[in-house]
Design a protein around this motif. Structure first.
Motif, PDB file in Angstrom:
ATOM      1  N   ARG A 139      47.648  34.191  45.308  1.00 46.30           N
ATOM      2  CA  ARG A 139      47.103  32.858  45.079  1.00 46.30           C
ATOM      3  C   ARG A 139      45.542  33.109  44.542  1.00 46.30           C
ATOM      4  O   ARG A 139      45.011  32.112  44.267  1.00 46.30           O
ATOM      5  N   ALA A 140      45.054  34.030  44.584  1.00 42.95           N
ATOM      6  CA  ALA A 140      43.703  34.261  44.559  1.00 42.95           C
ATOM      7  C   ALA A 140      43.150  34.407  43.074  1.00 42.95           C
ATOM      8  O   ALA A 140      43.978  34.506  42.071  1.00 42.95           O
ATOM      9  N   GLU A 141      42.048  33.498  42.557  1.00 45.91           N
ATOM     10  CA  GLU A 141      41.785  33.364  41.241  1.00 45.91           C
ATOM     11  C   GLU A 141      40.342  33.992  41.186  1.00 45.91           C
ATOM     12  O   GLU A 141      40.122  34.621  40.092  1.00 45.91           O
ATOM     13  N   ASP A 142      39.788  34.116  42.281  1.00 45.13           N
ATOM     14  CA  ASP A 142      38.355  35.166  42.043  1.00 45.13           C
ATOM     15  C   ASP A 142      38.377  36.470  41.972  1.00 45.13           C
ATOM     16  O   ASP A 142      39.643  37.022  42.362  1.00 45.13           O
ATOM     17  N   GLU A 143      37.635  37.237  41.538  1.00 44.75           N
ATOM     18  CA  GLU A 143      37.683  38.722  41.447  1.00 44.75           C
ATOM     19  C   GLU A 143      36.251  39.224  42.541  1.00 44.75           C
ATOM     20  O   GLU A 143      35.286  39.058  41.901  1.00 44.75           O
ATOM     21  N   TRP A 144      36.644  39.954  43.360  1.00 47.51           N
ATOM     22  CA  TRP A 144      35.452  40.720  44.183  1.00 47.51           C
ATOM     23  C   TRP A 144      36.136  41.742  45.001  1.00 47.51           C
ATOM     24  O   TRP A 144      37.501  41.754  45.429  1.00 47.51           O
ATOM     25  N   VAL A 145      35.389  42.655  45.347  1.00 43.77           N
ATOM     26  CA  VAL A 145      35.899  43.638  46.303  1.00 43.77           C
ATOM     27  C   VAL A 145      34.717  43.966  47.180  1.00 43.77           C
ATOM     28  O   VAL A 145      33.500  44.123  46.819  1.00 43.77           O
ATOM     29  N   ARG A 146      35.090  43.868  48.419  1.00 47.58           N
ATOM     30  CA  ARG A 146      33.867  44.379  49.629  1.00 47.58           C
ATOM     31  C   ARG A 146      34.345  45.092  50.690  1.00 47.58           C
ATOM     32  O   ARG A 146      35.729  45.005  50.874  1.00 47.58           O
ATOM     33  N   VAL A 147      33.432  45.904  51.364  1.00 49.52           N
ATOM     34  CA  VAL A 147      33.970  46.734  52.527  1.00 49.52           C
ATOM     35  C   VAL A 147      33.022  46.316  53.651  1.00 49.52           C
ATOM     36  O   VAL A 147      31.557  46.332  53.540  1.00 49.52           O
ATOM     37  N   THR A 148      33.825  46.180  54.908  1.00 45.92           N
ATOM     38  CA  THR A 148      32.964  45.956  56.073  1.00 45.92           C
ATOM     39  C   THR A 148      33.231  47.430  56.895  1.00 45.92           C
ATOM     40  O   THR A 148      34.248  47.432  57.254  1.00 45.92           O
ATOM     41  N   SER A 149      32.055  47.812  57.358  1.00 47.48           N
ATOM     42  CA  SER A 149      32.081  48.868  58.506  1.00 47.48           C
ATOM     43  C   SER A 149      32.477  48.401  59.593  1.00 47.48           C
ATOM     44  O   SER A 149      31.612  47.669  60.253  1.00 47.48           O
TER      45      SER A 149
END
Ligand code: ZN
Length: 636
Positions: free
Chosen positions: A175-185
């Motif tokens: 369903r996602a339209e945006d594109e991003w990648v993130r990481v949480t410690s």
């Protein structure tokens, strides 16, 4: 597209592009795999070309299985297997899994059951029309492996359902339209212990490692699973890089609180994790601490594990593909390569990293198809953290052993059960078989024996040299006569009062376990030596001895506190670390192919993470960060 629609598409592709459409009876997702059942053997025993072509076409891993309608009845199939597999292969168990049409054949010599180029396997499949899976019976009996294998067979039906459910989630409608990648410690940043990192895209959430800090007594022992973005029900997958508790120790807790998704890891990591997790639960119980989870949760962990081999490319969410590669740290340890959004972004999370060959393992993989960001081990990231060469360390260790044995003393080596103990075993065995050490007996106590037996079950994960010895020269050093498994308290007594020997025992930092019994008895003897070959944390008994304590308060058998006089020689030999030192870490980045644009330095004391982070930035002009726990960093 939903998973049903994807299956419809696959069926259509089979009809249009393969010759075996007529024999397909069922297509289903089983975790990341597409399983195709056929009522005709041709596609299963043919040259495999049409299947490979299909896998390329649909970009998925495919398994073909015989349909239940053509399988030979179990009794007859069993007889056939016994006829086909030569006696020398030494079959120790045959178990049929009707749900999926597989038969597990456990043998002492898998190579002989497989046959040249898989010849016998094909013959078995042809004759019985069940898919044979050959598994190695470890030459040293392992309780953990026996239990895990039994549970995999007993829970096969339930596992099949779990995998189907996982399969439909992986292949869900996106369903996602945006594109991003993130990481949480969530833990293990600017510290060592409780490693856990949440990798997110608009579509997926994947947890990389889930460890505990065994040295901490309060809440800081556990990762921040209560962080706002960490909703258990939304986690697609958990990836465990290796079995050490600071990476795997909290994973069963997820199942206690309702996680029912997959855990991706290697088979040796699954087995060693169970060994260490069960021990962790036992220790907590003995110390009357609140249990973080129970043995039942550990069983759930096993049930939900989807074992991967190094190099298997696997869909784990609609927009992420995972590949594990050797990380050189301990048996089965892996770097996780994540390929996000049709390759738009690629991350390698190193877990713990050793970028040097050891006796036990090959150096970590450094060559990847694509790489944009690296999340890396910084344990020895400080510019001062240089280890002596392995050769010098080995010579120093053997000199102390030789000197002590010559004097008629005993050598006591506190060792971590997984990894370090086996590395020292290999060194001692080599010194013995090359004649450098004579009349050697090495007693193994604590969990070392069980951990060693798990090593013998998976020789294909060991260094090339060791693998070659075990598989082709029938010269398994772990089976050498010099090793003795200590089975009882009485035996310890005999060892302590007997002749000179080497004793390898847990716990590695002398926090508990049989090492303390040996130490109490051997410490007063000035002919004896103790050799530290691993890290001793601040406050541990090991660190106190390193600092020169010569009078140590300890409890005796009856629980009374006594002062133990330390007259034995206390030595520390550095250089056996399963982590890269600073030079090897820099070398790893230098030789990584392709070069990443961004690096996050985690898993190290604060100063070391920051030091490595700023040094790598200066050396390679890359964007580097040393995130704090709970910090989120956008990578793309
Ligand atoms: Zn580790």
């Amino acid at each position: 597209m939903s998973s049903d629609e994807i299956i419809r598409d696959i069926r259509k592709t089979i009809e249009e592009k393969t010759p075996f459409a007529g024999s397909v009876t069922k297509i289903e997702f089983e975790g990341p795999k597409v399983v195709i059942y056929c009522d005709d053997l041709d596609p299963l025993v043919g040259n495999g070309k049409p299947v490979k072509k299909l896998a390329r076409e649909i970009q998925k891993r495919i398994t073909l299985r015989p349909d239940s309608s053509i399988r030979l009845p179990v009794g007859k199939a069993k007889e056939k297997i016994k006829e086909i597999v030569p006696d020398e292969a030494q079959v120790t168990g045959i178990n049929f899994i009707p749900t999926v049409g597989e038969v597990y054949i456990e043998t002492v010599k898998p190579g002989l059951a497989i046959g040249k180029g898989g010849q016998l396997l094909r013959k078995i499949l042809k004759e019985i029309r069940w898919t044979p899976k050959i598994i190695r019976k470890p030459p040293i009996e392992s309780e953990i492996i026996n239990d895990i294998r039994r549970s995999v067979i007993e829970t096969a039906e339930e596992r099949h359902e779990i995998l189907r459910e996982i399969g439909s989630r992986i292949h869900r409608e996106t369903r996602a339209e945006d594109e991003w990648v993130r990481v949480t410690s969530l833990g293990g940043s600017r510290e060592v212990g409780r490693s856990a990192h949440l990798l997110q895209t608009p579509e997926s959430k994947v947890l990389l490692d889930c460890g505990v800090n065994v040295a901490a007594d309060d809440k800081s022992a556990f990762p921040y699973l209560n962080a706002p973005e960490m909703r258990l029900g939304e986690i697609d997958a958990v990836v465990i890089t290796h079995a050490h508790l600071d990476h795997s120790g909290f994973a069963p807790y997820l199942f206690k609180y309702g996680y029912d998704g997959p855990v991706y890891t290697t088979k040796p990591t699954r087995d060693l994790s169970v060994l260490l997790q069960l021990d962790y639960v036992d220790i907590a119980r003995n110390e009357a601490k609140e249990l973080p989870y129970t043995k039942k949760n550990v069983q759930e962990f096993v049930k939900h594990t989807v074992p991967l081999e190094y190099g298997d490319v696997t869909d784990i969410t609609p927009d992420m593909r995972l590949t594990l590669h050797n990380s050189g740290h301990i048996l089965g340890s892996a770097l996780a390569h994540l390929h996000i959004g049709e390759g738009r972004y690629n991350i390698v999370y190193t877990g713990d990293l050793k970028f040097e060959d050891s006796r036990l393992l090959s150096a970590a993989e450094h060559d990847f198809p694509r790489l944009e960001a690296l999340i890396m081990d910084s344990t020895y990231g400080g510019s001062d953290a240089i280890q002596p060469s392995r050769e010098d360390s080995e010579n120093d260790f053997l000199d102390i052993v030789k000197g002590t044995l010559k004097e008629g003393g005993k050598v006591l080596v506190p060792a971590f059960a997984v990894g370090r103990a086996q590395e020292m075993m290999l060194l001692l065995e080599d010194a013995y078989s090359s004649g450098e050490l004579e009349d050697l007996t090495v007693h193994l106590d604590g969990m070392i024996w069980e951990a060693t037996s798990i090593h013998t079950a998976y020789p294909e994960y060991l260094s090339d040299d060791l693998q070659n010895k075990i598989l082709h020269q029938e010269n398994n050093p772990f089976l050498s006569d010099i090793f003795n498994q200590v089975k009882s308290r009485e035996e310890r007594e005999r060892i302590v009062s007997g002749g000179s020997s080497v004793i390898l025992s847990t716990a590695g930092m002398m926090a508990g376990g049989p090492i303390l019994e040996y130490f109490r008895r051997l410490a007063p003897g000035s002919k004896n030596s103790l050799i530290f070959v691993g890290y001793q944390s601040e406050g541990s008994m090991g660190r106190r001895l390193q600092k020169g304590w010569r009078e140590v308060p300890m409890r005796d058998d009856s629980g009374k506190r006594n002062v133990v006089q330390v007259n034995m020689d206390i030595n520390t030999v550095e250089g056996f670390s399963a982590h890269s030192d600073r030079k090897q870490l820099v070398d790893f980045v230098k030789r990584s192919s392709p070069k990443p644009g961004k690096i996050l330095c985690v898993h190290g004391e604060e100063g070391r993470c920051i030091d490595l982070c700023s040094s790598l930035h200066k050396m390679f002009n890359m964007r580097t960060r040393a995130p704090d726990n709970l910090e989120t960093i956008r990578l793309y």
